[in-house]
Design a protein around this motif. Structure first.
Motif, mmCIF file in Angstrom:
data_model
loop_
_atom_site.group_PDB
_atom_site.id
_atom_site.type_symbol
_atom_site.label_atom_id
_atom_site.label_comp_id
_atom_site.label_asym_id
_atom_site.label_seq_id
_atom_site.Cartn_x
_atom_site.Cartn_y
_atom_site.Cartn_z
ATOM 1 N N TYR A 73 38.972 40.446 11.338
ATOM 2 C CA TYR A 73 38.183 41.628 11.675
ATOM 3 C C TYR A 73 38.818 42.893 11.106
ATOM 4 O O TYR A 73 38.132 43.750 10.544
ATOM 5 C CB TYR A 73 38.043 41.732 13.186
ATOM 6 N N VAL A 74 40.150 43.016 11.251
ATOM 7 C CA VAL A 74 40.845 44.197 10.739
ATOM 8 C C VAL A 74 40.737 44.278 9.228
ATOM 9 O O VAL A 74 40.557 45.351 8.650
ATOM 10 C CB VAL A 74 42.323 44.186 11.171
ATOM 11 N N LYS A 75 40.835 43.133 8.542
ATOM 12 C CA LYS A 75 40.721 43.133 7.088
ATOM 13 C C LYS A 75 39.363 43.667 6.646
ATOM 14 O O LYS A 75 39.243 44.407 5.677
ATOM 15 C CB LYS A 75 40.932 41.718 6.544
ATOM 16 N N LYS A 76 38.310 43.274 7.375
ATOM 17 C CA LYS A 76 36.972 43.762 7.053
ATOM 18 C C LYS A 76 36.880 45.261 7.276
ATOM 19 O O LYS A 76 36.284 45.994 6.492
ATOM 20 C CB LYS A 76 35.939 43.050 7.919
ATOM 21 N N MET A 77 37.502 45.734 8.347
ATOM 22 C CA MET A 77 37.446 47.166 8.666
ATOM 23 C C MET A 77 38.191 47.995 7.637
ATOM 24 O O MET A 77 37.726 49.056 7.228
ATOM 25 C CB MET A 77 38.024 47.415 10.060
ATOM 26 N N THR A 78 39.356 47.513 7.215
ATOM 27 C CA THR A 78 40.128 48.269 6.233
ATOM 28 C C THR A 78 39.422 48.278 4.888
ATOM 29 O O THR A 78 39.523 49.235 4.132
ATOM 30 C CB THR A 78 41.545 47.683 6.066
ATOM 31 N N ALA A 79 38.676 47.220 4.606
ATOM 32 C CA ALA A 79 37.914 47.183 3.360
ATOM 33 C C ALA A 79 36.833 48.254 3.368
ATOM 34 O O ALA A 79 36.453 48.786 2.327
ATOM 35 C CB ALA A 79 37.287 45.810 3.164
ATOM 36 N N GLN A 80 36.338 48.593 4.566
ATOM 37 C CA GLN A 80 35.299 49.604 4.690
ATOM 38 C C GLN A 80 35.813 51.012 4.403
ATOM 39 O O GLN A 80 35.028 51.944 4.256
ATOM 40 C CB GLN A 80 34.713 49.586 6.103
ATOM 41 N N LEU A 81 37.105 51.166 4.334
ATOM 42 C CA LEU A 81 37.680 52.497 4.161
ATOM 43 C C LEU A 81 37.263 53.117 2.839
ATOM 44 O O LEU A 81 37.186 54.331 2.715
ATOM 45 C CB LEU A 81 39.208 52.410 4.253
ATOM 46 N N GLY A 82 36.967 52.271 1.845
ATOM 47 C CA GLY A 82 36.527 52.806 0.567
ATOM 48 C C GLY A 82 37.579 53.693 -0.056
ATOM 49 O O GLY A 82 37.313 54.819 -0.457
ATOM 50 N N LEU A 83 38.806 53.208 -0.164
ATOM 51 C CA LEU A 83 39.929 54.032 -0.586
ATOM 52 C C LEU A 83 39.738 54.602 -1.985
ATOM 53 O O LEU A 83 40.080 55.748 -2.254
ATOM 54 C CB LEU A 83 41.220 53.202 -0.532
ATOM 55 N N THR A 84 39.172 53.807 -2.891
ATOM 56 C CA THR A 84 38.978 54.291 -4.253
ATOM 57 C C THR A 84 38.088 55.524 -4.266
ATOM 58 O O THR A 84 38.392 56.525 -4.920
ATOM 59 C CB THR A 84 38.346 53.198 -5.132
ATOM 60 N N GLY A 85 36.985 55.462 -3.514
ATOM 61 C CA GLY A 85 36.095 56.602 -3.441
ATOM 62 C C GLY A 85 36.760 57.801 -2.788
ATOM 63 O O GLY A 85 36.550 58.945 -3.185
ATOM 64 N N GLY A 132 42.982 72.289 2.501
ATOM 65 C CA GLY A 132 44.182 72.616 3.261
ATOM 66 C C GLY A 132 44.947 71.416 3.778
ATOM 67 O O GLY A 132 46.166 71.342 3.635
ATOM 68 N N SER A 133 44.241 70.461 4.379
ATOM 69 C CA SER A 133 44.918 69.282 4.922
ATOM 70 C C SER A 133 44.445 67.996 4.263
ATOM 71 O O SER A 133 44.648 66.912 4.793
ATOM 72 C CB SER A 133 44.675 69.195 6.441
ATOM 73 N N LEU A 134 43.813 68.133 3.078
ATOM 74 C CA LEU A 134 43.309 66.948 2.404
ATOM 75 C C LEU A 134 44.433 66.005 1.992
ATOM 76 O O LEU A 134 44.271 64.787 2.018
ATOM 77 C CB LEU A 134 42.482 67.345 1.176
ATOM 78 N N ASP A 135 45.579 66.566 1.629
ATOM 79 C CA ASP A 135 46.725 65.722 1.265
ATOM 80 C C ASP A 135 47.139 64.844 2.441
ATOM 81 O O ASP A 135 47.476 63.669 2.261
ATOM 82 C CB ASP A 135 47.914 66.579 0.818
ATOM 83 N N ASP A 136 47.128 65.420 3.649
ATOM 84 C CA ASP A 136 47.479 64.645 4.843
ATOM 85 C C ASP A 136 46.505 63.493 5.056
ATOM 86 O O ASP A 136 46.898 62.364 5.344
ATOM 87 C CB ASP A 136 47.464 65.541 6.089
ATOM 88 N N VAL A 137 45.212 63.793 4.902
ATOM 89 C CA VAL A 137 44.192 62.772 5.110
ATOM 90 C C VAL A 137 44.326 61.663 4.072
ATOM 91 O O VAL A 137 44.208 60.478 4.380
ATOM 92 C CB VAL A 137 42.778 63.393 5.052
ATOM 93 N N THR A 138 44.586 62.059 2.816
ATOM 94 C CA THR A 138 44.758 61.077 1.744
ATOM 95 C C THR A 138 45.961 60.197 2.015
ATOM 96 O O THR A 138 45.925 58.975 1.800
ATOM 97 C CB THR A 138 44.923 61.786 0.386
ATOM 98 N N THR A 139 47.046 60.804 2.484
ATOM 99 C CA THR A 139 48.258 60.049 2.794
ATOM 100 C C THR A 139 47.987 59.007 3.869
ATOM 101 O O THR A 139 48.403 57.844 3.758
ATOM 102 C CB THR A 139 49.378 60.996 3.268
ATOM 103 N N VAL A 140 47.276 59.407 4.912
ATOM 104 C CA VAL A 140 46.955 58.468 5.992
ATOM 105 C C VAL A 140 46.042 57.365 5.481
ATOM 106 O O VAL A 140 46.254 56.184 5.763
ATOM 107 C CB VAL A 140 46.295 59.206 7.175
ATOM 108 N N ALA A 141 45.005 57.744 4.720
ATOM 109 C CA ALA A 141 44.057 56.757 4.212
ATOM 110 C C ALA A 141 44.755 55.725 3.331
ATOM 111 O O ALA A 141 44.412 54.541 3.356
ATOM 112 C CB ALA A 141 42.954 57.454 3.415
ATOM 113 N N THR A 142 45.753 56.161 2.573
ATOM 114 C CA THR A 142 46.483 55.264 1.692
ATOM 115 C C THR A 142 47.311 54.258 2.484
ATOM 116 O O THR A 142 47.424 53.089 2.104
ATOM 117 C CB THR A 142 47.409 56.068 0.755
#
Length: 234
Positions: free
Chosen positions: A2-14, A187-197
């Motif tokens: 289930y977690v693998k499916k959820m993390t796949a939904q993150l759409g990290l490339t986009g 302003g905080s996009l770097d933080d969000v990107t870091t977390v998403a990564t």
């Protein structure tokens, strides 16, 4: 699974592409020309920047809550097994998120490693000695709500990050001629990107450590009903 499916939904490339678009020089309208409709000015829908910024802050707050709770839970589990030094490392890392500190790439990578090491130490402790004293069992019991809160919020984060990303992307062309307004999102996009990564790896670690904890608690007759219900089919 289930977690693998959820993390796949993150759409990290986009998401990374979105971050790159916002970080380009203002002379190129933050790179929005490339995604504007051909043959003229952008016709994208308007975007509520204030709402996106507010959602961004909410996302980071929820992540910090999850990170804090999972590290506290691991610290208590380690302490229950007598691993004081490892417990202190996890506790110190948890404090960073409990205080709402700014998240840096180096900090998050370091604390992700702390969580990974804590998981390994917990598994090793279970293999060596699965039976705890009454005091140790009390420590395990005190960790249950932290695991439950951490996992409950943590597993919802990928979908929430994806939703935010979709909303931001849908308004990019609308911000093409308004770089000053668009800059409010950077302003905080770097933080969000870091977390998403780091989020996919973290969720994998959290799931592993929570499952190990459930086995540890069960062998010591510690009630984990709240956590078990939160874990579901993870």
């Amino acid at each position: 699974m289930y977690v693998k499916k959820m993390t796949a939904q993150l759409g990290l490339t986009g998401f990374m592409a979105l971050a790159a678009a916002f970080s380009m020089p203002a002379a190129h309208a933050f790179g929005l020309a490339d995604i504007a409709p051909s043959g003229g000015a952008a016709k994208g829908s308007s975007v509520d920047v204030g709402s996106l910024v507010s959602q961004q802050k909410d996302l980071m707050g929820r992540f910090k809550q999850s990170m804090n709770n999972m590290l506290v839970a691991q610290s208590l589990t380690l302490e229950a097994g007598g691993l004081k030094e490892d417990a202190q490392k996890a506790s110190a890392a948890a404090a960073n998120y409990g205080q709402g500190s700014v998240i840096t790439k180096d900090q998050l990578e370091r604390d992700t490693k702390v969580s990974e090491n804590a998981t390994k130490a917990i598994n090793d402790q279970i293999k060596k000695n699965g039976t705890l004293s009454a005091a140790g069992q009390e420590k395990l019991l005190s960790a249950v709500p932290h695991y439950a809160v951490g996992m409950y919020e943590g597993t919802k984060l990928p979908k929430s990050f994806q939703s935010w990303t979709d909303s931001a992307k849908s308004g990019l062309s609308g911000l093409k001629t308004d770089p000053m307004n668009a800059s409010k999102l950077t302003g905080s996009l770097d933080d969000v990107t870091t977390v998403a990564t780091n989020l996919p790896a973290l969720l994998g670690t959290w799931t592993t450590t929570s499952k190990a904890f459930l086995n540890y608690a069960k062998s010591n007759k510690v009630d984990t009903k709240d956590l078990s219900s939160k874990m579901g089919n993870l």
